[in-house]
Scaffold this active site. Structure first.
Site, PDB file in Angstrom:
ATOM      1  N   HIS A  38     101.048  51.435 -35.785  1.00 39.94           N
ATOM      2  CA  HIS A  38      99.685  51.088 -35.360  1.00 39.94           C
ATOM      3  C   HIS A  38      99.651  51.046 -33.838  1.00 39.94           C
ATOM      4  O   HIS A  38     100.513  50.441 -33.201  1.00 39.94           O
ATOM      5  CB  HIS A  38      99.269  49.726 -35.908  1.00 39.94           C
ATOM      6  CG  HIS A  38      97.869  49.367 -35.507  1.00 39.94           C
ATOM      7  ND1 HIS A  38      96.767  49.778 -36.220  1.00 39.94           N
ATOM      8  CD2 HIS A  38      97.392  48.680 -34.445  1.00 39.94           C
ATOM      9  CE1 HIS A  38      95.672  49.361 -35.625  1.00 39.94           C
ATOM     10  NE2 HIS A  38      96.019  48.684 -34.543  1.00 39.94           N
ATOM     11  N   ASP A  78      88.312  40.669 -42.052  1.00 43.10           N
ATOM     12  CA  ASP A  78      88.472  41.269 -40.727  1.00 43.10           C
ATOM     13  C   ASP A  78      87.290  42.173 -40.384  1.00 43.10           C
ATOM     14  O   ASP A  78      86.829  42.199 -39.249  1.00 43.10           O
ATOM     15  CB  ASP A  78      89.776  42.066 -40.643  1.00 43.10           C
ATOM     16  CG  ASP A  78      89.913  42.710 -39.267  1.00 43.10           C
ATOM     17  OD1 ASP A  78      89.979  41.963 -38.283  1.00 43.10           O
ATOM     18  OD2 ASP A  78      89.884  43.944 -39.184  1.00 43.10           O
ATOM     19  N   ARG A  94      82.970  39.701 -33.469  1.00 42.43           N
ATOM     20  CA  ARG A  94      83.682  39.610 -32.173  1.00 42.43           C
ATOM     21  C   ARG A  94      83.125  40.631 -31.192  1.00 42.43           C
ATOM     22  O   ARG A  94      82.971  40.355 -30.000  1.00 42.43           O
ATOM     23  CB  ARG A  94      85.185  39.841 -32.380  1.00 42.43           C
ATOM     24  CG  ARG A  94      85.876  38.675 -33.065  1.00 42.43           C
ATOM     25  CD  ARG A  94      87.238  39.081 -33.586  1.00 42.43           C
ATOM     26  NE  ARG A  94      88.112  39.550 -32.545  1.00 42.43           N
ATOM     27  CZ  ARG A  94      89.081  40.454 -32.712  1.00 42.43           C
ATOM     28  NH1 ARG A  94      89.305  40.985 -33.897  1.00 42.43           N
ATOM     29  NH2 ARG A  94      89.827  40.817 -31.705  1.00 42.43           N
ATOM     30  N   SER A 137      93.905  40.302 -36.675  1.00 39.35           N
ATOM     31  CA  SER A 137      93.093  41.420 -37.146  1.00 39.35           C
ATOM     32  C   SER A 137      93.982  42.609 -37.512  1.00 39.35           C
ATOM     33  O   SER A 137      93.899  43.168 -38.618  1.00 39.35           O
ATOM     34  CB  SER A 137      92.101  41.789 -36.037  1.00 39.35           C
ATOM     35  OG  SER A 137      91.514  43.035 -36.261  1.00 39.35           O
ATOM     36  N   LYS A 144      95.484  43.710 -41.720  1.00 44.90           N
ATOM     37  CA  LYS A 144      95.243  45.013 -42.359  1.00 44.90           C
ATOM     38  C   LYS A 144      96.562  45.711 -42.683  1.00 44.90           C
ATOM     39  O   LYS A 144      96.717  46.313 -43.750  1.00 44.90           O
ATOM     40  CB  LYS A 144      94.400  45.904 -41.431  1.00 44.90           C
ATOM     41  CG  LYS A 144      92.939  45.468 -41.390  1.00 44.90           C
ATOM     42  CD  LYS A 144      92.134  46.239 -40.366  1.00 44.90           C
ATOM     43  CE  LYS A 144      92.463  45.843 -38.965  1.00 44.90           C
ATOM     44  NZ  LYS A 144      91.516  46.144 -37.933  1.00 44.90           N
TER      45      LYS A 144
HETATM   46  N1  URA Z   1      92.224  46.759 -33.371  1.00 43.23           N
HETATM   47  C1  URA Z   1      92.000  45.991 -34.453  1.00 43.23           C
HETATM   48  O1  URA Z   1      92.151  46.422 -35.577  1.00 43.23           O
HETATM   49  N2  URA Z   1      91.610  44.736 -34.249  1.00 43.23           N
HETATM   50  C2  URA Z   1      91.441  44.199 -33.037  1.00 43.23           C
HETATM   51  O2  URA Z   1      91.105  43.047 -32.938  1.00 43.23           O
HETATM   52  C3  URA Z   1      91.668  45.013 -31.910  1.00 43.23           C
HETATM   53  C4  URA Z   1      92.077  46.300 -32.109  1.00 43.23           C
END
Ligand code: URA
Length: 430
Positions: free
Chosen positions: A86, A165, A172, A187, A191
């Site tokens: 990621h 999220d 946010r 966040s 995931k």
């Molecule tokens: N990417 C995400 O998935 N969440 C965040 O809060 C920032 C970047």
């Protein structure tokens, strides 16, 4: 627990720099996801967390509550070690495209659930959709089947994966509370943990084109996420990588696919190759495989894996990529060596040309973007082409050009401009 009164208590605790209990965290995440906590109450809580932070135990529980808001995928039947990557997002960051098939060709399975771009950082799905026919929407069963078969999948996350999220991120975004290390960590990791991967490598970007502008902030974010992965049984490491200048030469959608294919064919810009190999080595090591991704890339097996992955999702790997209606060259203002190129300005320029979106429901132009014809460290003559701009809507050229004019600094001809390697630090769990 019940009602508005409890939400007020939770907000007050955080406002007064207190620590939330596990029960409070579970309740607020569940109730907000179910629509029982008002948006204005969650907004107030997010701002209190943004300003006052969270203890590691709170971040861990918050992450667990977000995971529990939806499904947790089961990839145990894939038959290969699973490992994902990621990135926290950058300019010209197309690494997932060559990386997923490369690591699959090394023997692992890469469940690359990806997103769309918002703002100046592009999204992997937007890039892949420049390929004619390619379908990002796979069910969890289709995803697991493709992983077992080919070892690589790039697709959209299903709506029931960490739904808390999805709601929180949107809130946010409109309450200016995105850039919070506890919130970003929870966040991303909720995931990735819900996705069911055994191992994870994080590419934490540092510099003007990244969320985290300083090395210290990026290292704190990386350590927090690595700790969350370990606490939830996912072997996790993080590479801190330079995002002060664009990655590679291509920034946009189709142009980034083309550059990724060059890398898979054994060419491509040196920084993109270097980062792809560095991330692949870390992934292969976490997956327990004894193979060097550089050899696999050179063998052409990663290209075979890319073609199979694209075709399995309805894409035609041989189809020509979309061409823009208009192109424009931006020329160097002076002669010399390019000393710096501001990643943020270049990312915003590509976005303005139509490569990105301002609101999540906006479309993107597959052919929009730009090429950096010269990069820091390279010499250029005044008036020589420096950027090539691509768009279907040429009225956007002026805006992009203005941004790019201020994005480059020059050193006198003959000067050597030294740059550090792309990987700045590696953080592994202890
Ligand atoms: N990417 C995400 O998935 N969440 C965040 O809060 C920032 C970047």
């Amino acid at each position: 627990m019940s009602g508005a009164h409890t939400a007020v208590d939770v907000i007050r605790t955080k406002r007064d720099k207190g620590r939330l209990t596990d029960e409070q965290i579970d309740w607020i995440i569940r109730s907000y996801t179910d629509g029982d906590v008002a948006e204005e109450q969650m907004s107030a809580l997010l701002m209190a967390i943004f300003l006052n932070g969270m203890a590691p135990t709170e971040i861990s529980r918050w992450t667990a509550a977000m995971i529990n808001s939806g499904i947790r995928m089961d990839l145990s039947k894939v038959g290969r070690p699973t490992v994902d990557k990621h990135s926290t997002g950058g300019v010209g960051d197309k690494i997932s495209l060559p990386l997923a098939p490369l690591v699959a060709a090394c023997g692992a399975a890469v469940p690359q659930l990806s997103g769309r771009g918002l703002g100046h950082t592009g999204g992997t799905l937007d890039k892949m959709e420049a390929i004619a026919g390619w379908n990002p929407m796979l069910s969890p069963e289709e995803m697991a089947a493709q992983l077992a078969d080919l070892g690589a999948v790039i697709c959209a996350a299903s709506a029931d994966l960490a739904p808390a999220d999805r709601k929180l991120y949107a809130l946010r975004d409109v309450t200016s509370t995105v850039e919070s290390i506890p919130m970003i960590s929870a966040s991303i990791m909720s995931k990735k943990i819900a996705e069911g991967t055994d191992a994870l490598v994080l590419d934490v970007k540092v510099g003007s084109g990244a969320f985290m502008k300083s090395h210290e902030q990026a290292a704190e974010l990386a350590r927090t996420m690595v700790g969350l992965g370990a606490a939830h049984g996912v072997r996790t490491s993080a590479l801190l990588t330079d995002m002060s200048i664009p990655l590679g030469r291509a920034v946009g959608n189709a142009v980034e696919v083309a550059e990724s294919v060059e890398v898979l064919a054994g060419g491509g810009p040196a920084d993109v190759v270097e980062l792809t190999i560095a991330l692949a080595r870390e992934m292969v090591s976490l997956a327990g495989l004894d193979v060097d991704p550089a050899d696999v890339l050179a063998s052409g097996k990663a290209m075979d894996s890319w073609r199979a992955m694209v075709a399995a999702q309805g894409g035609d790997p041989d189809a020509p990529l979309p061409e823009p209606k208009e192109k424009l060259l931006v020329r160097a203002a002076q002669s010399g060596v390019i000393a710096d190129m501001d990643a943020l300005a270049v990312g915003v320029a590509a976005w303005r040309l139509g490569a990105g979106r301002a609101r999540k429901e906006d479309p993107v132009q597959p052919a929009a973007g730009l090429l950096c014809l010269a990069k820091p460290g390279e010499s250029i003559e005044a008036g020589a082409p420096l950027f090539e701009l691509h768009t279907d809507t040429p009225e956007r050229f002026a805006d992009a050009q203005q941004l790019l004019d201020g994005s480059v600094t020059y050193a006198p001809a003959g000067n050597a401009v030294e740059r550090t390697g792309i990987v700045l630090e590696t953080i592994r769990s202890v």
